[in-house]
Write a protein that holds these residues in place. Structure first.
Motif, PDB file in Angstrom:
ATOM      1  N   TYR A 129      42.206  69.711  58.578  1.00  0.00           N
ATOM      2  CA  TYR A 129      42.887  68.421  58.540  1.00  0.00           C
ATOM      3  C   TYR A 129      43.008  67.809  59.931  1.00  0.00           C
ATOM      4  N   SER A 130      43.148  66.475  59.961  1.00  0.00           N
ATOM      5  CA  SER A 130      43.380  65.761  61.216  1.00  0.00           C
ATOM      6  C   SER A 130      44.859  65.419  61.339  1.00  0.00           C
ATOM      7  N   PHE A 131      45.272  65.004  62.524  1.00  0.00           N
ATOM      8  CA  PHE A 131      46.640  64.548  62.715  1.00  0.00           C
ATOM      9  C   PHE A 131      46.913  63.345  61.813  1.00  0.00           C
ATOM     10  N   SER A 132      45.897  62.544  61.615  1.00  0.00           N
ATOM     11  CA  SER A 132      46.033  61.402  60.724  1.00  0.00           C
ATOM     12  C   SER A 132      46.346  61.870  59.307  1.00  0.00           C
ATOM     13  N   ASP A 133      45.677  62.911  58.874  1.00  0.00           N
ATOM     14  CA  ASP A 133      45.954  63.490  57.555  1.00  0.00           C
ATOM     15  C   ASP A 133      47.407  63.963  57.486  1.00  0.00           C
ATOM     16  N   VAL A 134      47.860  64.584  58.557  1.00  0.00           N
ATOM     17  CA  VAL A 134      49.237  65.074  58.604  1.00  0.00           C
ATOM     18  C   VAL A 134      50.215  63.907  58.448  1.00  0.00           C
ATOM     19  N   GLU A 135      49.926  62.800  59.129  1.00  0.00           N
ATOM     20  CA  GLU A 135      50.784  61.611  59.009  1.00  0.00           C
ATOM     21  C   GLU A 135      50.788  61.099  57.575  1.00  0.00           C
ATOM     22  N   THR A 136      49.603  61.019  56.999  1.00  0.00           N
ATOM     23  CA  THR A 136      49.486  60.578  55.617  1.00  0.00           C
ATOM     24  C   THR A 136      50.304  61.467  54.695  1.00  0.00           C
ATOM     25  N   LEU A 137      50.215  62.771  54.918  1.00  0.00           N
ATOM     26  CA  LEU A 137      50.946  63.718  54.078  1.00  0.00           C
ATOM     27  C   LEU A 137      52.457  63.544  54.202  1.00  0.00           C
ATOM     28  N   MET A 138      52.914  63.240  55.398  1.00  0.00           N
ATOM     29  CA  MET A 138      54.361  63.052  55.569  1.00  0.00           C
ATOM     30  C   MET A 138      54.798  61.784  54.848  1.00  0.00           C
ATOM     31  N   ASP A 139      53.904  60.807  54.857  1.00  0.00           N
ATOM     32  CA  ASP A 139      54.164  59.571  54.125  1.00  0.00           C
ATOM     33  C   ASP A 139      54.226  59.868  52.626  1.00  0.00           C
ATOM     34  N   ILE A 140      53.271  60.627  52.156  1.00  0.00           N
ATOM     35  CA  ILE A 140      53.227  61.018  50.752  1.00  0.00           C
ATOM     36  C   ILE A 140      54.501  61.771  50.371  1.00  0.00           C
ATOM     37  N   ALA A 141      54.901  62.700  51.219  1.00  0.00           N
ATOM     38  CA  ALA A 141      56.097  63.500  50.952  1.00  0.00           C
ATOM     39  C   ALA A 141      57.312  62.592  50.722  1.00  0.00           C
ATOM     40  N   ASN A 142      57.432  61.583  51.557  1.00  0.00           N
ATOM     41  CA  ASN A 142      58.560  60.647  51.405  1.00  0.00           C
ATOM     42  C   ASN A 142      58.489  59.889  50.089  1.00  0.00           C
ATOM     43  N   LYS A 143      57.334  59.360  49.805  1.00  0.00           N
ATOM     44  CA  LYS A 143      57.155  58.580  48.586  1.00  0.00           C
ATOM     45  C   LYS A 143      57.397  59.436  47.344  1.00  0.00           C
ATOM     46  N   MET A 144      56.941  60.670  47.382  1.00  0.00           N
ATOM     47  CA  MET A 144      57.132  61.567  46.233  1.00  0.00           C
ATOM     48  C   MET A 144      58.624  61.839  46.023  1.00  0.00           C
ATOM     49  N   GLU A 145      59.321  62.001  47.135  1.00  0.00           N
ATOM     50  CA  GLU A 145      60.775  62.220  47.044  1.00  0.00           C
ATOM     51  C   GLU A 145      61.458  61.042  46.363  1.00  0.00           C
ATOM     52  N   ASP A 146      60.915  59.855  46.614  1.00  0.00           N
ATOM     53  CA  ASP A 146      61.468  58.646  46.010  1.00  0.00           C
ATOM     54  C   ASP A 146      61.050  58.498  44.557  1.00  0.00           C
ATOM     55  N   GLY A 147      60.358  59.499  44.026  1.00  0.00           N
ATOM     56  CA  GLY A 147      59.991  59.473  42.617  1.00  0.00           C
ATOM     57  C   GLY A 147      58.669  58.801  42.318  1.00  0.00           C
ATOM     58  N   MET A 148      57.919  58.475  43.344  1.00  0.00           N
ATOM     59  CA  MET A 148      56.618  57.845  43.115  1.00  0.00           C
ATOM     60  C   MET A 148      55.622  58.884  42.596  1.00  0.00           C
ATOM     61  N   GLN A 149      54.670  58.466  41.785  1.00  0.00           N
ATOM     62  CA  GLN A 149      53.662  59.389  41.268  1.00  0.00           C
ATOM     63  C   GLN A 149      52.382  59.299  42.102  1.00  0.00           C
ATOM     64  N   THR A 150      51.584  60.334  42.005  1.00  0.00           N
ATOM     65  CA  THR A 150      50.345  60.356  42.787  1.00  0.00           C
ATOM     66  C   THR A 150      49.422  59.204  42.408  1.00  0.00           C
ATOM     67  N   SER A 151      49.469  58.816  41.136  1.00  0.00           N
ATOM     68  CA  SER A 151      48.597  57.708  40.702  1.00  0.00           C
ATOM     69  C   SER A 151      48.994  56.400  41.381  1.00  0.00           C
ATOM     70  N   GLU A 152      50.296  56.204  41.530  1.00  0.00           N
ATOM     71  CA  GLU A 152      50.757  54.993  42.223  1.00  0.00           C
ATOM     72  C   GLU A 152      50.385  55.049  43.697  1.00  0.00           C
ATOM     73  N   LEU A 153      50.585  56.208  44.280  1.00  0.00           N
ATOM     74  CA  LEU A 153      50.249  56.394  45.691  1.00  0.00           C
ATOM     75  C   LEU A 153      48.769  56.109  45.916  1.00  0.00           C
ATOM     76  N   ARG A 154      47.982  56.531  44.958  1.00  0.00           N
ATOM     77  CA  ARG A 154      46.539  56.309  45.056  1.00  0.00           C
ATOM     78  C   ARG A 154      46.244  54.802  45.131  1.00  0.00           C
ATOM     79  N   LYS A 155      46.901  54.063  44.263  1.00  0.00           N
ATOM     80  CA  LYS A 155      46.703  52.603  44.252  1.00  0.00           C
ATOM     81  C   LYS A 155      47.153  51.989  45.566  1.00  0.00           C
ATOM     82  N   GLU A 156      48.309  52.441  46.019  1.00  0.00           N
ATOM     83  CA  GLU A 156      48.864  51.902  47.256  1.00  0.00           C
ATOM     84  C   GLU A 156      47.897  52.091  48.414  1.00  0.00           C
TER      85      GLU A 156
END
Lengths: 108, 108
Positions: free
Chosen positions: B51-78
């Motif tokens: 992974y790259s540092f950019s991937d790590v940033e993306t993952l931290m973003d994903i982690a936040n969104k998932m905590e907020d109840g967002m689904q992976t399908s929505e994240l994909r669209k975003e």
DNA sequence: CGTGTAAGGAATTCTGACACG
DNA sequence: CGTGTAAGGAATTCTGACACG
């Protein structure tokens, strides 16, 4: 996406195998240069070495110098000098700032 | 030492264990988000994810969104949208440059 | 001095599956 | 849907040592 800073340059996250791929050096060589105090990887919890991109750059520099016949002891001195120069530069800056402040009768 | 560019941001050199430490996510989660096409690690020769540092940033973003109840399908669209916006931005720039060139009767 | 190698153990990573829901 | 876990194998990393020179 871009940060503008180079925080990633110094973050120690790369394992030795990947460093080998990036530098073309063997694990043996990389560990030896550590023993000779030329690089300072961090350790993960259970003891695996972690390197930064900066370390990788240093290692590529070392590889070149070694090819030119330089010894690790000389490299050690050279890096010491670079450290000192950086330090001198900071010191000079501080002194100049001090003179300016004195001239304008200011206090930091 | 500093490069000025963020080439290191996109270089895939971090193994999954280290990414876990950096993001607080489990290996399971990280692999799952890959399956859902949210991140795209490279593979080393014998198949380990990098992974790259950019991937790590993306993952931290994903982690936040998932905590907020967002689904992976929505994240994909975003993320799709962000891609499109970046593309639009580049396209607009090109078009404006074209108009300017036309105005000044220049060629690139 | 600088580096290769075989040795043995401990930790890492991988995949596919069962599970819950 | 998203994630935990036990399973078994393959590759990684570590240390200390023998070797050559």
């Amino acid at each position: 996406m871009a940060t503008g800073s180079d925080a990633y340059l110094y973050k120690k996250v790369i394992s030795i195998g990947t460093v080998c791929e990036l530098t073309g050096l063997s694990e043996r060589q990389i560990r030896y240069y550590e023993k000779r105090k030329l690089i300072f990887p961090e350790r993960s919890e259970r003891g695996n070495r972690k390197y930064s991109f900066s370390d990788v750059e240093t290692l590529m520099d070392i590889a070149n110098k070694m090819e030119d016949g330089m010894q690790t002891s000389e490299l050690r001195k050279e890096m010491q000098n670079k450290q000192n120069k950086r330090y001198d530069s900071k010191l000079k800056e501080t002194m100049i700032r001090g003179q300016l402040n004195a001239y304008f009768n200011k206090r930091e």
